[in-house]
Design a protein around this motif. Structure first.
Motif, PDB file in Angstrom:
ATOM      1  N   GLN A 110       3.105   3.440   1.953  1.00 24.32           N
ATOM      2  CA  GLN A 110       3.928   4.144   1.079  1.00 24.32           C
ATOM      3  C   GLN A 110       4.151   3.540   0.302  1.00 24.32           C
ATOM      4  OE1 GLN A 110       3.467   7.356   0.093  1.00 24.32           O
ATOM      5  NE2 GLN A 110       2.274   7.092   1.546  1.00 24.32           N
ATOM      6  N   LEU A 111       4.809   1.838   0.761  1.00 26.29           N
ATOM      7  CA  LEU A 111       5.460   0.536   0.636  1.00 26.29           C
ATOM      8  C   LEU A 111       4.806  -0.566  -0.465  1.00 26.29           C
ATOM      9  CD1 LEU A 111       8.365   0.180   2.881  1.00 26.29           C
ATOM     10  CD2 LEU A 111       8.814   1.374   0.575  1.00 26.29           C
ATOM     11  N   PRO A 112       4.806  -0.696  -1.398  1.00 23.91           N
ATOM     12  CA  PRO A 112       4.247  -1.921  -2.119  1.00 23.91           C
ATOM     13  C   PRO A 112       3.498  -2.902  -0.672  1.00 23.91           C
ATOM     14  CG  PRO A 112       6.435  -1.580  -3.309  1.00 23.91           C
ATOM     15  CD  PRO A 112       6.134  -0.396  -2.402  1.00 23.91           C
ATOM     16  N   VAL A 137      -6.097   7.481  -8.613  1.00 25.48           N
ATOM     17  CA  VAL A 137      -5.999   5.987  -9.563  1.00 25.48           C
ATOM     18  C   VAL A 137      -4.113   6.407 -10.484  1.00 25.48           C
ATOM     19  CG1 VAL A 137      -5.810   4.910 -12.076  1.00 25.48           C
ATOM     20  CG2 VAL A 137      -8.014   5.637 -10.232  1.00 25.48           C
ATOM     21  N   LEU A 138      -3.783   7.621 -10.398  1.00 20.89           N
ATOM     22  CA  LEU A 138      -3.006   8.364 -10.683  1.00 20.89           C
ATOM     23  C   LEU A 138      -1.877   7.954 -10.520  1.00 20.89           C
ATOM     24  CD1 LEU A 138      -4.007  11.293 -13.213  1.00 20.89           C
ATOM     25  CD2 LEU A 138      -2.486   9.342 -13.709  1.00 20.89           C
ATOM     26  N   LYS A 139      -2.054   8.666  -8.322  1.00 17.76           N
ATOM     27  CA  LYS A 139      -1.233   8.522  -7.974  1.00 17.76           C
ATOM     28  C   LYS A 139      -0.666   6.935  -7.376  1.00 17.76           C
ATOM     29  CE  LYS A 139      -2.094  12.268  -4.624  1.00 17.76           C
ATOM     30  NZ  LYS A 139      -2.372  12.601  -3.075  1.00 17.76           N
ATOM     31  N   SER A 140      -2.105   6.115  -7.413  1.00 18.45           N
ATOM     32  CA  SER A 140      -1.413   4.716  -7.535  1.00 18.45           C
ATOM     33  C   SER A 140      -0.808   4.181  -8.207  1.00 18.45           C
ATOM     34  CB  SER A 140      -2.952   3.853  -7.210  1.00 18.45           C
ATOM     35  OG  SER A 140      -2.712   2.444  -6.789  1.00 18.45           O
ATOM     36  N   ASN A 141      -0.871   4.270  -9.471  1.00 19.92           N
ATOM     37  CA  ASN A 141       0.589   3.905 -10.878  1.00 19.92           C
ATOM     38  C   ASN A 141       0.948   4.488 -10.434  1.00 19.92           C
ATOM     39  OD1 ASN A 141      -1.882   1.918 -11.950  1.00 19.92           O
ATOM     40  ND2 ASN A 141      -2.471   3.975 -13.118  1.00 19.92           N
ATOM     41  N   LEU A 142       1.414   5.638 -10.415  1.00 17.82           N
ATOM     42  CA  LEU A 142       3.164   6.347 -10.479  1.00 17.82           C
ATOM     43  C   LEU A 142       3.241   5.930  -8.958  1.00 17.82           C
ATOM     44  CD1 LEU A 142       2.086  10.406 -10.872  1.00 17.82           C
ATOM     45  CD2 LEU A 142       3.418   8.546 -11.761  1.00 17.82           C
ATOM     46  N   ARG A 143       3.304   5.313  -7.987  1.00 16.80           N
ATOM     47  CA  ARG A 143       3.725   4.514  -6.567  1.00 16.80           C
ATOM     48  C   ARG A 143       4.160   3.228  -7.563  1.00 16.80           C
ATOM     49  NH1 ARG A 143      -0.322   4.501  -2.399  1.00 16.80           N
ATOM     50  NH2 ARG A 143       0.629   6.567  -2.264  1.00 16.80           N
ATOM     51  N   SER A 144       3.308   2.634  -8.095  1.00 14.14           N
ATOM     52  CA  SER A 144       4.249   1.083  -8.320  1.00 14.14           C
ATOM     53  C   SER A 144       5.180   1.118  -9.725  1.00 14.14           C
ATOM     54  CB  SER A 144       3.165   0.436  -8.853  1.00 14.14           C
ATOM     55  OG  SER A 144       2.518   0.638  -9.921  1.00 14.14           O
ATOM     56  N   ILE A 145       4.614   2.508 -10.315  1.00 12.61           N
ATOM     57  CA  ILE A 145       6.383   2.681 -11.505  1.00 12.61           C
ATOM     58  C   ILE A 145       7.575   2.996 -10.974  1.00 12.61           C
ATOM     59  CG2 ILE A 145       6.543   4.037 -13.697  1.00 12.61           C
ATOM     60  CD1 ILE A 145       3.217   4.273 -14.498  1.00 12.61           C
ATOM     61  N   GLN A 146       7.616   4.304 -10.263  1.00 15.08           N
ATOM     62  CA  GLN A 146       8.579   4.733  -9.745  1.00 15.08           C
ATOM     63  C   GLN A 146       9.234   3.637  -9.137  1.00 15.08           C
ATOM     64  OE1 GLN A 146       5.878   8.196  -7.959  1.00 15.08           O
ATOM     65  NE2 GLN A 146       7.271   8.300  -6.603  1.00 15.08           N
ATOM     66  N   LYS A 147       8.694   3.006  -8.129  1.00 16.92           N
ATOM     67  CA  LYS A 147       9.444   1.929  -6.890  1.00 16.92           C
ATOM     68  C   LYS A 147      10.269   3.006  -6.044  1.00 16.92           C
ATOM     69  CE  LYS A 147       8.666  -1.506 -10.076  1.00 16.92           C
ATOM     70  NZ  LYS A 147       8.961  -2.131 -11.152  1.00 16.92           N
TER      71      LYS A 147
END
Length: 131
Positions: free
Chosen positions: A78-80, A18-28
């Motif tokens: 790795q990309l959205p 969950v943290l990895k998923s949220n961090l990936r969307s935040i950091q862009k």
């Protein structure tokens, strides 16, 4: 005397994922390791990524092409998915960079022409319906 029963637990998602998923969307940013070091590329700066065997060539707005020793499938994961679309087995493009869609190819804003595979043509059409 009554005994307390513990409530049934639903499937627990590991907090790490969950943290990895949220961090990936935040950091862009996409982290790309190369022999000289690591690039941190803003998603918005990535134009396209092209497969080259087990390597990938990343084309950005600001840099020379970056050759990474990861396959295209790795970068796709790795990309959205909201910002990037796989249009061919060898091409992953930024949706923001689409300029003109032909029958069998796509022209990007930088005038690059990339082929569209028959299997990915459907997903591109679905995307166009939502734009």
């Amino acid at each position: 005397m009554s005994t307390l029963k513990a409530p049934k637990l639903k499937k627990i998602i590991p907090i790490n994922s969950v943290l990895k998923s949220n961090l990936r969307s935040i950091q862009k940013k996409l982290k790309v390791a190369v022999s000289e070091g690591t690039y941190l590329l803003d998603y918005f700066d990535i134009i396209r990524i092209q497969a080259s065997g087990n390597y990938s060539i990343i084309y950005t707005k600001n840099e020379e092409p970056i050759i990474a020793s990861k396959p295209l499938k790795y970068f796709e994961s790795q990309l959205p998915k909201e910002q990037f679309i796989r249009i061919h087995s060898g091409h992953l493009v930024s949706i923001n960079q689409l300029y003109f869609i032909h029958k069998k190819e796509v022209t990007l804003k930088d005038s690059t022409v990339c082929p569209i595979s028959r299997s990915n043509k459907v997903s591109l059409k679905v995307l166009m319906d939502f734009m």
